[in-house]
Write a protein that holds these residues in place. Structure first.
Motif, PDB file in Angstrom:
ATOM      1  N   GLY A 245      -1.823   1.347  -7.473  1.00  0.00           N
ATOM      2  CA  GLY A 245      -2.228   2.734  -7.259  1.00  0.00           C
ATOM      3  C   GLY A 245      -2.547   3.433  -8.556  1.00  0.00           C
ATOM      4  O   GLY A 245      -3.541   4.178  -8.660  1.00  0.00           O
TER       5      GLY A 245
ATOM      6  N   CYS B  58       0.967   1.811  -3.486  1.00  0.00           N
ATOM      7  CA  CYS B  58      -0.352   2.265  -3.934  1.00  0.00           C
ATOM      8  C   CYS B  58      -0.530   3.763  -3.707  1.00  0.00           C
ATOM      9  O   CYS B  58      -1.063   4.484  -4.570  1.00  0.00           O
ATOM     10  CB  CYS B  58      -1.453   1.502  -3.193  1.00  0.00           C
ATOM     11  N   VAL B  59      -0.122   4.224  -2.533  1.00  0.00           N
ATOM     12  CA  VAL B  59      -0.262   5.634  -2.183  1.00  0.00           C
ATOM     13  C   VAL B  59       0.475   6.511  -3.191  1.00  0.00           C
ATOM     14  O   VAL B  59      -0.086   7.471  -3.737  1.00  0.00           O
ATOM     15  CB  VAL B  59       0.270   5.893  -0.748  1.00  0.00           C
TER      16      VAL B  59
ATOM     17  N   LEU C   7       0.813  -1.215   0.000  1.00  0.00           N
ATOM     18  CA  LEU C   7       0.000   0.000   0.000  1.00  0.00           C
ATOM     19  C   LEU C   7       0.844   1.262   0.000  1.00  0.00           C
ATOM     20  O   LEU C   7       0.362   2.324  -0.385  1.00  0.00           O
ATOM     21  CB  LEU C   7      -0.945  -0.015   1.202  1.00  0.00           C
TER      22      LEU C   7
ATOM     23  N   TRP D 261      -5.882   5.095  -0.462  1.00  0.00           N
ATOM     24  CA  TRP D 261      -4.823   4.129  -0.170  1.00  0.00           C
ATOM     25  C   TRP D 261      -4.168   4.388   1.175  1.00  0.00           C
ATOM     26  O   TRP D 261      -3.715   3.447   1.841  1.00  0.00           O
ATOM     27  CB  TRP D 261      -3.794   4.114  -1.294  1.00  0.00           C
ATOM     28  N   VAL D 262      -4.114   5.637   1.599  1.00  0.00           N
ATOM     29  CA  VAL D 262      -3.599   5.929   2.943  1.00  0.00           C
ATOM     30  C   VAL D 262      -4.453   5.216   3.981  1.00  0.00           C
ATOM     31  O   VAL D 262      -3.946   4.584   4.919  1.00  0.00           O
ATOM     32  CB  VAL D 262      -3.570   7.442   3.205  1.00  0.00           C
TER      33      VAL D 262
ATOM     34  N   PHE E  79      -5.257   8.841  -3.539  1.00  0.00           N
ATOM     35  CA  PHE E  79      -4.154   8.861  -2.573  1.00  0.00           C
ATOM     36  C   PHE E  79      -4.707   8.695  -1.156  1.00  0.00           C
ATOM     37  O   PHE E  79      -4.210   7.876  -0.370  1.00  0.00           O
ATOM     38  CB  PHE E  79      -3.403  10.187  -2.711  1.00  0.00           C
TER      39      PHE E  79
END
Length: 449
Positions: free
Chosen positions: A115, A60-61, A57, A392-393, A389
């Motif tokens: 992401g 992803c971010v 992740l 994903w956080v 963003f």
């Protein structure tokens, strides 16, 4: 080109983009079948289990954050191709024998691809789709995601059943991750057969190419009207970061970020990533838990199809309200079952399946639908990047904290926390999310003002 051919063209493009969603689901959910074996292999603490489950992740971010700027610069299609390459590199890297540090590195590489795809696939479909079909078409991306999740659940179960526990601890989990190379290559090849986004082409002043694509989608007369409308709302100067905080856009950005947040903090990825471990906590063995996890994937798939059918008829807001209310009730039941020591029966399984069904009807597909359509063309890339963003956080936070919460406060109170957050999602949707069905992308700015 007749109406049937135009519809076929739009659906062909949508299905190719949705393979990016399939990779998104496949790569994020592969950890569900592997995490138990990784925990044994590397003797992981609860905090390390959370890190191993969530390290992708990090990628992803940053993938989501950079996708908007990169796609505004190079085009939606080229950056989707980049995401396919990153998926493939990650799959091969993890399949090769190496230690935990190499695993984390290649998971983060794959996370960059996830992401990018999670942000760009729905945006690309949104910019291609006719207004009256946009909700359904963008929801097909979510169908791709849940198909990927269901597919990897079957793959995980098949690999885990090949040999004994020791083989899975040493080798099986590598095969699970390595299998991702096949959908990665398929996605990469298919992307060479779809066009660039007409709205991106118009933004770059390539109106002839944009008109040709819009004609294939909407017919010649409507294409001329739509291109004129796009150009009226499009300023080709670069977008300043401060512009997305001006009135109208700022309100849409606030709604998009919070919707992304609620789609994750209500517990979906805690269940998707740790489903086998949750079912083991109810007394089921490893094989039974993996089969029940497949059932979760099947329900997710089927109710996403229901959402696709009704999103443009019923509307986004009604489905979001119904789904949030149902999720709240189901999480209350799951927590109650663990609290009252009733987890050994079918109550937890049925409640989890119902929770998945309500999520698949609402926050699952519609978060991406709403985020992809509420911003005007000029700011869509940057604004969507910020929203995804944020998504994903919060996926990272939930994935990291879930095993720690289970150990510190137990199953019951953990699921009751998700219940309260689902109730918060219900209030937020009722108070702040407007109905957006059948509005053109160029009308959205007026809606928020």
């Amino acid at each position: 080109m007749g109406n049937r051919e135009r519809i076929f063209f739009v659906y062909k493009i949508t299905l190719v983009a949705a393979v990016g969603g399939l990779l998104f689901g496949y790569d994020t959910a592969v950890i569900a079948g592997a995490i138990g074996f990784l925990q044994i292999k590397f003797d992981l603490s609860p905090a390390m289990v959370g890190w191993i489950a969530s390290c992708a992740l990090i990628g992803c971010v940053f993938g989501a954050l950079g996708a908007g700027v990169l796609s505004d610069w190079l085009g939606r299609k080229k950056i989707l191709i980049l995401s396919a390459l990153l998926f493939g590199i990650s799959s091969v890297g993890i399949a090769l024998p190496a230690g935990i540090d190499a695993f984390v590195f290649f998971r983060i590489i794959g996370g960059l691809g996830i992401g990018i795809a999670s942000m760009l696939a729905p945006m690309y479909i949104t910019e291609i789709a006719p207004a009256d079909k946009r909700g359904r078409l963008v929801s097909i991306n979510q169908l791709g995601i849940v198909t990927g999740i269901l597919l990897i659940y079957f793959v995980n179960a098949a690999i885990a059943g090949m040999y004994d526990q020791q083989w899975n601890v040493n080798t099986g989990w590598r095969w699970m991750f390595g299998s991702g190379i096949f959908p990665s290559v398929i996605f990469l090849i298919l992307l060479f057969f779809v066009p660039e986004s007409p709205r991106w082409l118009a933004k770059k002043g390539r109106n002839t190419e944009a008109l040709a694509i819009l004609t294939r989608i909407n017919g010649p007369e409507q294409a001329q009207v739509e291109l004129q409308e796009i150009n009226q709302h499009l300023n080709t100067d670069s977008v300043s970061f401060s512009e997305i905080f001006r009135p109208g856009i700022r309100k849409a950005l606030f709604a998009g970020i919070l919707l992304a947040m609620f789609s994750q903090i209500t517990g979906i990825n805690a269940i998707m990533y740790y489903a086998p471990e949750i079912f083991k906590a109810t007394g089921d063995g490893s094989d039974s838990a993996l089969l029940q996890t497949i059932l979760v994937g099947v329900v997710n798939f089927l109710f996403t199809i229901v959402a696709i059918k009704y999103v443009d008829k019923t509307g986004r807001k009604k489905l979001l309200l119904a789904g949030s209310a149902g999720m709240t009730a189901c999480l209350a039941l799951i927590g109650g079952a663990f609290y009252l020591d009733l987890a050994q029966g079918f109550l937890v399984l049925v409640s989890i399946l119902a929770y998945i069904a309500f999520f698949a009807l609402s926050l699952g597909p519609l978060t991406f639908v709403v985020i992809a359509e509420i911003f005007p063309n000029r700011t869509r890339g940057v604004a969507m990047s910020i929203c995804i963003f944020a998504l994903w956080v919060f996926v990272f936070i939930v994935s990291q904290c879930f095993p720690i919460l289970l150990e510190s406060i137990g199953n019951a109170y953990t699921f009751w926390i998700f219940m309260l957050l689902s109730a918060g999602a219900l209030f937020f949707v009722w108070r702040f999310i407007p109905e957006t069905k059948e509005k053109t992308l160029e009308e959205m700015e007026k809606l928020w003002q």
